[in-house]
Design an enzyme around this catalytic site. Structure first.
Site, PDB file in Angstrom:
ATOM      1  N   ALA A   1       0.832  -1.207   0.000  1.00  0.00           N
ATOM      2  CA  ALA A   1       0.000   0.000   0.000  1.00  0.00           C
ATOM      3  C   ALA A   1       0.861   1.249   0.000  1.00  0.00           C
ATOM      4  O   ALA A   1       0.522   2.263   0.598  1.00  0.00           O
ATOM      5  CB  ALA A   1      -0.915  -0.009   1.217  1.00  0.00           C
TER       6      ALA A   1
ATOM      7  N   ARG B   1      -3.322   9.039 -10.028  1.00  0.00           N
ATOM      8  CA  ARG B   1      -4.480   9.179 -10.923  1.00  0.00           C
ATOM      9  C   ARG B   1      -5.803   9.364 -10.179  1.00  0.00           C
ATOM     10  O   ARG B   1      -6.826   9.650 -10.787  1.00  0.00           O
ATOM     11  CB  ARG B   1      -4.546   7.985 -11.882  1.00  0.00           C
ATOM     12  CG  ARG B   1      -3.499   8.100 -12.994  1.00  0.00           C
ATOM     13  CD  ARG B   1      -3.767   7.140 -14.113  1.00  0.00           C
ATOM     14  NE  ARG B   1      -3.480   5.766 -13.720  1.00  0.00           N
ATOM     15  CZ  ARG B   1      -4.083   4.704 -14.235  1.00  0.00           C
ATOM     16  NH1 ARG B   1      -5.016   4.840 -15.154  1.00  0.00           N
ATOM     17  NH2 ARG B   1      -3.753   3.490 -13.839  1.00  0.00           N
TER      18      ARG B   1
ATOM     19  N   GLY C   1      -3.168  -3.395  -1.682  1.00  0.00           N
ATOM     20  CA  GLY C   1      -4.149  -2.603  -0.936  1.00  0.00           C
ATOM     21  C   GLY C   1      -5.201  -1.939  -1.794  1.00  0.00           C
ATOM     22  O   GLY C   1      -6.239  -1.523  -1.295  1.00  0.00           O
ATOM     23  N   ASP C   2      -4.942  -1.854  -3.097  1.00  0.00           N
ATOM     24  CA  ASP C   2      -5.913  -1.185  -3.978  1.00  0.00           C
ATOM     25  C   ASP C   2      -6.755  -2.183  -4.766  1.00  0.00           C
ATOM     26  O   ASP C   2      -7.418  -1.822  -5.731  1.00  0.00           O
ATOM     27  CB  ASP C   2      -5.187  -0.232  -4.940  1.00  0.00           C
ATOM     28  CG  ASP C   2      -4.213  -0.951  -5.859  1.00  0.00           C
ATOM     29  OD1 ASP C   2      -4.071  -2.185  -5.739  1.00  0.00           O
ATOM     30  OD2 ASP C   2      -3.590  -0.277  -6.704  1.00  0.00           O
TER      31      ASP C   2
ATOM     32  N   ASN D   1      -1.454 -11.591 -14.756  1.00  0.00           N
ATOM     33  CA  ASN D   1      -1.069 -11.624 -13.345  1.00  0.00           C
ATOM     34  C   ASN D   1      -1.928 -10.655 -12.525  1.00  0.00           C
ATOM     35  O   ASN D   1      -2.013  -9.474 -12.835  1.00  0.00           O
ATOM     36  CB  ASN D   1       0.414 -11.222 -13.234  1.00  0.00           C
ATOM     37  CG  ASN D   1       0.878 -11.109 -11.799  1.00  0.00           C
ATOM     38  OD1 ASN D   1       0.373 -11.807 -10.928  1.00  0.00           O
ATOM     39  ND2 ASN D   1       1.846 -10.240 -11.563  1.00  0.00           N
TER      40      ASN D   1
ATOM     41  N   LYS E   1     -30.474   9.004  17.722  1.00  0.00           N
ATOM     42  CA  LYS E   1     -29.028   8.856  17.914  1.00  0.00           C
ATOM     43  C   LYS E   1     -28.750   8.403  19.337  1.00  0.00           C
ATOM     44  O   LYS E   1     -29.322   8.961  20.276  1.00  0.00           O
ATOM     45  CB  LYS E   1     -28.335  10.198  17.654  1.00  0.00           C
ATOM     46  CG  LYS E   1     -26.829  10.119  17.745  1.00  0.00           C
ATOM     47  CD  LYS E   1     -26.203  11.336  18.380  1.00  0.00           C
ATOM     48  CE  LYS E   1     -26.420  11.371  19.869  1.00  0.00           C
ATOM     49  NZ  LYS E   1     -25.697  12.427  20.578  1.00  0.00           N
TER      50      LYS E   1
ATOM     51  N   SER F   1     -47.482  16.095  21.645  1.00  0.00           N
ATOM     52  CA  SER F   1     -46.786  16.666  20.486  1.00  0.00           C
ATOM     53  C   SER F   1     -45.998  17.891  20.886  1.00  0.00           C
ATOM     54  O   SER F   1     -46.420  18.665  21.741  1.00  0.00           O
ATOM     55  CB  SER F   1     -47.803  17.070  19.415  1.00  0.00           C
ATOM     56  OG  SER F   1     -48.420  15.917  18.925  1.00  0.00           O
TER      57      SER F   1
HETATM   58  C1  UD1 Z   1       1.714  -5.214 -11.171  1.00  0.00           C
HETATM   59  C2  UD1 Z   1       2.412  -6.483 -11.666  1.00  0.00           C
HETATM   60  C3  UD1 Z   1       1.735  -6.967 -12.938  1.00  0.00           C
HETATM   61  C4  UD1 Z   1       0.272  -7.202 -12.682  1.00  0.00           C
HETATM   62  C5  UD1 Z   1      -0.385  -5.952 -12.101  1.00  0.00           C
HETATM   63  C6  UD1 Z   1      -1.773  -6.274 -11.654  1.00  0.00           C
HETATM   64  C7  UD1 Z   1       4.751  -6.280 -10.980  1.00  0.00           C
HETATM   65  C8  UD1 Z   1       6.126  -5.980 -11.433  1.00  0.00           C
HETATM   66  N1  UD1 Z   1       3.796  -6.172 -11.912  1.00  0.00           N
HETATM   67  O1  UD1 Z   1       1.947  -4.209 -12.145  1.00  0.00           O
HETATM   68  O2  UD1 Z   1       2.335  -8.157 -13.364  1.00  0.00           O
HETATM   69  O3  UD1 Z   1      -0.387  -7.609 -13.859  1.00  0.00           O
HETATM   70  O4  UD1 Z   1       0.340  -5.473 -10.957  1.00  0.00           O
HETATM   71  O5  UD1 Z   1      -2.439  -5.109 -11.275  1.00  0.00           O
HETATM   72  O6  UD1 Z   1       4.549  -6.646  -9.837  1.00  0.00           O
HETATM   73  N2  UD1 Z   1       3.602  -0.863  -4.801  1.00  0.00           N
HETATM   74  C9  UD1 Z   1       4.306  -0.553  -3.662  1.00  0.00           C
HETATM   75  N3  UD1 Z   1       5.605  -0.155  -3.781  1.00  0.00           N
HETATM   76  C10 UD1 Z   1       6.230  -0.089  -4.974  1.00  0.00           C
HETATM   77  C11 UD1 Z   1       5.519  -0.428  -6.143  1.00  0.00           C
HETATM   78  C12 UD1 Z   1       4.200  -0.826  -6.013  1.00  0.00           C
HETATM   79  O7  UD1 Z   1       3.772  -0.589  -2.551  1.00  0.00           O
HETATM   80  O8  UD1 Z   1       7.416   0.242  -5.001  1.00  0.00           O
HETATM   81  C13 UD1 Z   1       2.206  -1.284  -4.663  1.00  0.00           C
HETATM   82  C14 UD1 Z   1       1.262  -0.329  -5.345  1.00  0.00           C
HETATM   83  O9  UD1 Z   1       0.785   0.650  -4.435  1.00  0.00           O
HETATM   84  C15 UD1 Z   1       0.135  -1.243  -5.813  1.00  0.00           C
HETATM   85  C16 UD1 Z   1       0.844  -2.566  -6.067  1.00  0.00           C
HETATM   86  O10 UD1 Z   1       2.048  -2.508  -5.349  1.00  0.00           O
HETATM   87  O11 UD1 Z   1      -0.829  -1.458  -4.815  1.00  0.00           O
HETATM   88  C17 UD1 Z   1       1.119  -2.822  -7.535  1.00  0.00           C
HETATM   89  O12 UD1 Z   1       1.923  -1.810  -8.065  1.00  0.00           O
HETATM   90  P1  UD1 Z   1       1.694  -1.185  -9.506  1.00  0.00           P
HETATM   91  O13 UD1 Z   1       2.678  -0.112  -9.707  1.00  0.00           O
HETATM   92  O14 UD1 Z   1       0.255  -0.861  -9.701  1.00  0.00           O
HETATM   93  O15 UD1 Z   1       2.070  -2.425 -10.430  1.00  0.00           O
HETATM   94  P2  UD1 Z   1       1.665  -2.646 -11.926  1.00  0.00           P
HETATM   95  O16 UD1 Z   1       2.617  -1.945 -12.789  1.00  0.00           O
HETATM   96  O17 UD1 Z   1       0.231  -2.394 -12.125  1.00  0.00           O
END
Ligand code: UD1
Ligand code: MG
Length: 451
Positions: free
Chosen positions: A9, A15, A104-105, A169, A333, A387
């Site tokens: 997270a 975005r 987390g998302d 993935n 409440k 009332s």
């Molecule tokens: C990642 C996967 C991809 C997969 C996709 C699914 C990798 C390299 N790629 O890509 O294969 O299809 O998710 O949605 O894993 N985060 C951190 N710290 C960091 C980077 C990321 O906490 O340094 C967290 C982000 O907040 C997010 C999650 O890891 O919750 C995934 O990161 P994101 O940058 O969205 O990865 P994708 O490029 O979408």
């Protein structure tokens, strides 16, 4: 085998165009992060680690509010998903079971799916959650060989042939903790993004004499939230699932598409929910209640056979006993409404206890707040509140007592007494005629002057 959750997270979520960290945006009244934690909670994990970065303090606070045993790991620089998982290592010191990595998302991974991954783990060292994507877009692609997962290739690094793969993935990983950290140590950042990819652990598993496989789930489970539009979609997805579950569980809804539930709403069988009802968090409704149109409920309990609304508002701490009625434009409440008691019109009941069978007349208000402190109102059983009574708390109205309409009740009323707390009425014969004649003449004179 004991399990540990690692929830990533740390990402900024730029975005979302928001001051709030992405994982704290809410679906059905709970942060995205809590939805992810709830999916994993079904495994009764021995440890839970949330990796925070952007808005770390806020995210940590929300995680601990959900469960105060959650451990927080900080990722000060976002160098990739493998680097993020590596930050959880100190928190898992001495842990020997399986670790599950969630995002987390990504709020909707089902507990069953995670369970399946844990089962698949007994035959393979690394288990990845994949899904058949309708539009594979920029997801990482799973390169399979039979039931073996050979490697994951990120979209940016994939060849045309690899980009044609539709099995993608989700990001969820299950591996023995020590294997996971051992493989992560070997991950480099020599790729198109210059990031440490968690996905590289699959190829590295085979390179180090270990095995990997994929479990698949429906694409709807893997839905991630990156934008406000996706947040709205996630809400819609959650609501349609919850409505279908409620209908299956024996709840009648005349227009289910207009009813909004919270992540934790519980409703008993044979309850009827009319259109346009909104449930905030922490609401339980027993069987056979009726929630009429345009009502809003949060943090409350409604017992069997009670009727709420139309246009009622139940706020935190409202406890509605069996067969009680809370009618239109009534707000309750932090108050206990006794069995069969009625407050049917235009009333505020706050910080109060209302006895069994008591009737609260239209326009009654418990004046519970003096600008500094809240005070309690107690009304006994089978009382009758006329009332527009103002009950100036702290005050007690006894069993079987009555208050006259329009009374301002400032002192306790003993059992069976009638309280009259209003100015005495005086009738002046013919006075209205005289007054009207006088005003009519005055108006005529004023008109003449302006003409
Ligand atoms: C990642 C996967 C991809 C997969 C996709 C699914 C990798 C390299 N790629 O890509 O294969 O299809 O998710 O949605 O894993 N985060 C951190 N710290 C960091 C980077 C990321 O906490 O340094 C967290 C982000 O907040 C997010 C999650 O890891 O919750 C995934 O990161 P994101 O940058 O969205 O990865 P994708 O490029 O979408
Ligand atoms: Mg992503």
């Amino acid at each position: 085998m004991s399990t540990a959750l690692i929830v990533l997270a740390a990402g900024q979520g730029s975005r979302m165009n928001s001051d709030l960290p992405k994982v704290l945006h809410q679906v059905a009244g709970a942060p995205l992060l809590v939805h992810a934690m709830k999916s994993g909670a079904a495994l009764a994990p021995e440890r839970q680690v949330v990796v925070v970065g952007h808005g770390g303090a806020q995210v940590a606070e929300a995680a601990r509010r959900w469960d105060d045993e959650i451990q927080i790991a900080e990722q000060t620089e976002q160098l990739g998903t493998a680097h993020a998982v590596a930050q959880a290592r100190p928190a898992l010191e001495g842990f020997t079971g399986d670790a599950i990595v969630l995002y987390g998302d990504t709020p909707f991974i089902s507990p069953d799916t995670i369970e399946q991954m844990v089962q698949a783990r007994s035959a393979h060292d690394v288990v990845i959650l994949g899904f058949e994507a309708a539009d594979p877009g920029r997801y990482g692609r799973l390169v399979m060989n039979g039931d073996k997962l050979e490697r994951i290739v990120e979209f940016k690094d994939a060849t045309e042939a690899e980009r044609a793969i539709t099995l993608c993935n989700s990001g969820v990983v299950c591996a023995k903790a020590e294997v996971l950290f051992d493989l992560i140590d070997k991950v480099g950042n020599d790729n198109a993004s210059g990031e440490y990819y968690l996905t590289d652990i699959v190829g590295l598993a085979w390179d180090t004499g270990r095995s990997a496989t994929a479990v698949t789930c429906a694409e709807s489970e893997t839905m991630g939230v990156n934008t406000r539009a996706q947040l709205a979609e996630a809400e819609a997805e959650f609501q349609s699932k919850m409505r279908a579950e409620m209908l299956d569980n024996g709840i009648t809804m005349t227009a289910p598409e207009t009813v909004f539930f919270a992540h934790d709403t519980i409703v008993g069988r044979d309850t009827i929910i009319e259109p346009n009802v909104v449930f905030g968090p922490e609401v339980t409704v027993e069987s056979g209640a009726t929630i009429r149109a345009f009502s809003h409920l949060e943090g409350c309990h409604v017992s069997r056979g009670a009727i709420i609304g139309p246009y009622a508002r139940l706020r935190p701490g409202a406890e509605i006993s069996e067969h009680a009625h809370i009618g239109n434009f009534v707000e309750v409440k932090n108050a206990m409404i006794g069995e069969g008691a009625k407050a049917n019109h235009l009333t505020y009941i706050g910080d109060a206890t209302i006895g069994k069978g008591t009737n609260i007349g239209a326009g009654t208000i418990t004046c519970n707040y003096d600008g500094f402190f809240k005070h309690h109102t107690e009304i006994g059983e089978n009382a009758f509140i006329g009332s527009s009574t103002m009950l100036v708390a702290p005050v007690r109205v006894g069993h079987g007592a009555m208050t006259g309409s329009g009374s301002v009740v400032t002192t306790d009323v003993e059992d069976g007494a009638l309280a009259l707390g209003r100015a005495k009425q005086v009738n002046k014969p013919k006075m209205a005629f005289k007054l009207m004649d006088m005003l009519r003449a005055k108006k005529a004179a004023a008109k003449k002057e302006t003409n």
